[in-house]
Design a protein around this motif. Structure first.
Motif, PDB file in Angstrom:
ATOM      1  N   LEU A  93       0.852  -1.187   0.000  1.00 22.87           N
ATOM      2  CA  LEU A  93       0.000   0.000   0.000  1.00 22.87           C
ATOM      3  C   LEU A  93       0.888   1.237   0.000  1.00 22.87           C
ATOM      4  N   ASP A  94       0.648   2.122  -0.944  1.00 24.53           N
ATOM      5  CA  ASP A  94       1.372   3.393  -1.009  1.00 24.53           C
ATOM      6  C   ASP A  94       0.590   4.396  -0.170  1.00 24.53           C
ATOM      7  N   LEU A  95       1.085   4.712   1.007  1.00 27.58           N
ATOM      8  CA  LEU A  95       0.369   5.589   1.930  1.00 27.58           C
ATOM      9  C   LEU A  95       0.196   6.999   1.368  1.00 27.58           C
ATOM     10  N   GLU A  96       1.089   7.414   0.499  1.00 24.06           N
ATOM     11  CA  GLU A  96       0.994   8.765  -0.065  1.00 24.06           C
ATOM     12  C   GLU A  96      -0.301   8.974  -0.833  1.00 24.06           C
ATOM     13  N   GLY A  97      -0.746   7.968  -1.562  1.00 22.79           N
ATOM     14  CA  GLY A  97      -1.952   8.118  -2.368  1.00 22.79           C
ATOM     15  C   GLY A  97      -3.144   7.358  -1.848  1.00 22.79           C
ATOM     16  N   ALA A  98      -3.026   6.763  -0.674  1.00 22.85           N
ATOM     17  CA  ALA A  98      -4.103   5.932  -0.146  1.00 22.85           C
ATOM     18  C   ALA A  98      -5.298   6.766   0.299  1.00 22.85           C
ATOM     19  N   SER A  99      -6.474   6.239   0.030  1.00 23.62           N
ATOM     20  CA  SER A  99      -7.728   6.888   0.424  1.00 23.62           C
ATOM     21  C   SER A  99      -8.287   6.191   1.663  1.00 23.62           C
ATOM     22  N   PRO A 100      -9.286   6.788   2.308  1.00 19.49           N
ATOM     23  CA  PRO A 100      -9.923   6.094   3.441  1.00 19.49           C
ATOM     24  C   PRO A 100     -10.403   4.688   3.063  1.00 19.49           C
ATOM     25  N   ALA A 101     -10.902   4.516   1.855  1.00 22.61           N
ATOM     26  CA  ALA A 101     -11.358   3.196   1.413  1.00 22.61           C
ATOM     27  C   ALA A 101     -10.199   2.198   1.352  1.00 22.61           C
ATOM     28  N   ASP A 102      -9.003   2.665   1.005  1.00 25.02           N
ATOM     29  CA  ASP A 102      -7.833   1.783   0.971  1.00 25.02           C
ATOM     30  C   ASP A 102      -7.494   1.268   2.371  1.00 25.02           C
ATOM     31  N   TYR A 103      -7.604   2.130   3.377  1.00 27.89           N
ATOM     32  CA  TYR A 103      -7.332   1.709   4.758  1.00 27.89           C
ATOM     33  C   TYR A 103      -8.393   0.735   5.245  1.00 27.89           C
ATOM     34  N   GLU A 104      -9.644   0.985   4.891  1.00 27.32           N
ATOM     35  CA  GLU A 104     -10.725   0.080   5.262  1.00 27.32           C
ATOM     36  C   GLU A 104     -10.493  -1.297   4.649  1.00 27.32           C
ATOM     37  N   LEU A 105     -10.093  -1.314   3.360  1.00 24.23           N
ATOM     38  CA  LEU A 105      -9.810  -2.583   2.687  1.00 24.23           C
ATOM     39  C   LEU A 105      -8.625  -3.296   3.352  1.00 24.23           C
ATOM     40  N   ALA A 106      -7.610  -2.548   3.744  1.00 24.16           N
ATOM     41  CA  ALA A 106      -6.451  -3.141   4.416  1.00 24.16           C
ATOM     42  C   ALA A 106      -6.879  -3.827   5.705  1.00 24.16           C
ATOM     43  N   VAL A 107      -7.677  -3.147   6.514  1.00 24.05           N
ATOM     44  CA  VAL A 107      -8.131  -3.711   7.785  1.00 24.05           C
ATOM     45  C   VAL A 107      -9.002  -4.944   7.539  1.00 24.05           C
ATOM     46  N   GLU A 108      -9.905  -4.860   6.561  1.00 22.61           N
ATOM     47  CA  GLU A 108     -10.760  -6.004   6.247  1.00 22.61           C
ATOM     48  C   GLU A 108      -9.928  -7.188   5.770  1.00 22.61           C
ATOM     49  N   THR A 109      -8.942  -6.935   4.911  1.00 22.17           N
ATOM     50  CA  THR A 109      -8.099  -8.004   4.377  1.00 22.17           C
ATOM     51  C   THR A 109      -7.244  -8.638   5.468  1.00 22.17           C
ATOM     52  N   ILE A 110      -6.645  -7.823   6.311  1.00 18.02           N
ATOM     53  CA  ILE A 110      -5.832  -8.354   7.412  1.00 18.02           C
ATOM     54  C   ILE A 110      -6.711  -9.196   8.343  1.00 18.02           C
ATOM     55  N   GLY A 111      -7.900  -8.714   8.628  1.00 17.65           N
ATOM     56  CA  GLY A 111      -8.813  -9.482   9.471  1.00 17.65           C
ATOM     57  C   GLY A 111      -9.175 -10.817   8.860  1.00 17.65           C
ATOM     58  N   ARG A 112      -9.465 -10.815   7.568  1.00 17.01           N
ATOM     59  CA  ARG A 112      -9.855 -12.038   6.876  1.00 17.01           C
ATOM     60  C   ARG A 112      -8.680 -13.011   6.758  1.00 17.01           C
ATOM     61  N   GLU A 113      -7.517 -12.504   6.392  1.00 12.73           N
ATOM     62  CA  GLU A 113      -6.365 -13.365   6.114  1.00 12.73           C
ATOM     63  C   GLU A 113      -5.591 -13.768   7.364  1.00 12.73           C
ATOM     64  N   CYS A 114      -5.509 -12.893   8.342  1.00 11.19           N
ATOM     65  CA  CYS A 114      -4.691 -13.171   9.536  1.00 11.19           C
ATOM     66  C   CYS A 114      -5.547 -13.487  10.755  1.00 11.19           C
ATOM     67  N   GLY A 115      -6.812 -13.113  10.713  1.00 12.85           N
ATOM     68  CA  GLY A 115      -7.709 -13.439  11.815  1.00 12.85           C
ATOM     69  C   GLY A 115      -7.699 -12.463  12.974  1.00 12.85           C
ATOM     70  N   ARG A 116      -6.666 -11.653  13.060  1.00 16.70           N
ATOM     71  CA  ARG A 116      -6.577 -10.718  14.175  1.00 16.70           C
ATOM     72  C   ARG A 116      -5.452  -9.743  13.912  1.00 16.70           C
ATOM     73  N   LEU A 117      -5.384  -8.730  14.756  1.00 12.19           N
ATOM     74  CA  LEU A 117      -4.279  -7.781  14.754  1.00 12.19           C
ATOM     75  C   LEU A 117      -4.080  -7.342  16.193  1.00 12.19           C
ATOM     76  N   ASP A 118      -2.889  -7.628  16.727  1.00 12.49           N
ATOM     77  CA  ASP A 118      -2.621  -7.344  18.130  1.00 12.49           C
ATOM     78  C   ASP A 118      -1.877  -6.038  18.354  1.00 12.49           C
ATOM     79  N   GLY A 119      -1.251  -5.505  17.325  1.00  7.27           N
ATOM     80  CA  GLY A 119      -0.505  -4.268  17.482  1.00  7.27           C
ATOM     81  C   GLY A 119      -0.168  -3.654  16.147  1.00  7.27           C
ATOM     82  N   VAL A 120       0.097  -2.356  16.165  1.00  6.59           N
ATOM     83  CA  VAL A 120       0.495  -1.618  14.967  1.00  6.59           C
ATOM     84  C   VAL A 120       1.725  -0.796  15.325  1.00  6.59           C
TER      85      VAL A 120
END
Length: 185
Positions: A91-118
């Motif tokens: 993900l290129d943060l320079e051009g990322a939109s709010p929808a890109d962040y939402e997709l990232a969170v959804e994808t990480i949740g689906r693929e990894c099952g959880r997120l314990d820290g950032v």
């Protein structure tokens, strides 16, 4: 390739809140066993070093950055060091939109099952120059990557929630419904 590979595991909530670890404390092997940690800017100096340290401590590291080839190099370093199988999220943060962040969170949740820290290590730095000499678009780019990206990712985590870090989406929608029902929304 490796960008499609994700290694998630279930785990208890990571409690690495500000001040929770004593000054000078260091991660040891196993400290983050079965934890998933997202590292933004994972290919830069701080991000790469952090990803390697987190992996050495047993965390499943989710590598986020804009250049897949560089992410794959850090991925390979983690695997070679015996860390849990990492994941790559380009993900290129320079051009990322709010929808890109939402997709990232959804994808990480689906693929990894959880997120314990950032760990936010992504940064844009054009050099030390007098403010009057900074090009306006360069200033905006720096603000977006250094401040806006972290805020938008945090917002998406708050709305969609992962692994106990924040309230899940259903809870927030329930609050909206209750407020609307009592006439406060």
């Amino acid at each position: 390739g490796r960008a499609a590979q994700h290694g998630g595991r279930g785990a208890a909530r990571l409690t690495m809140e500000a001040g929770a670890w004593p000054a000078g404390a260091q991660l040891r092997p196993g400290d983050l066993h079965e934890r998933a940690v997202l590292v933004t800017g994972a290919t830069g100096g701080l991000g790469r070093a952090s990803a390697l340290a987190l992996g050495a401590a047993g965390a499943t590291v989710i590598l986020l950055g804009r250049r897949v080839a560089r992410l794959e190099r850090v991925y390979d370093e983690l695997v070679a060091a015996g860390a849990p199988t990492p994941a790559i999220y380009p993900l290129d943060l320079e051009g990322a939109s709010p929808a890109d962040y939402e997709l990232a969170v959804e994808t990480i949740g689906r693929e990894c099952g959880r997120l314990d820290g950032v760990l936010h290590a992504a940064a844009h730095f054009g050099g030390l120059v007098p403010f009057a000499q900074v090009e306006p678009l360069e200033w905006v780019r720096s603000l977006h990557v250094n401040l806006g990206a972290a805020a938008l990712l945090r917002r998406s985590l708050l709305i969609y929630g992962l692994g106990g870090v924040v309230a899940p989406f259903v809870g927030i929608k329930l609050i909206d419904v209750v407020l609307a029902a009592i006439g406060l929304a």
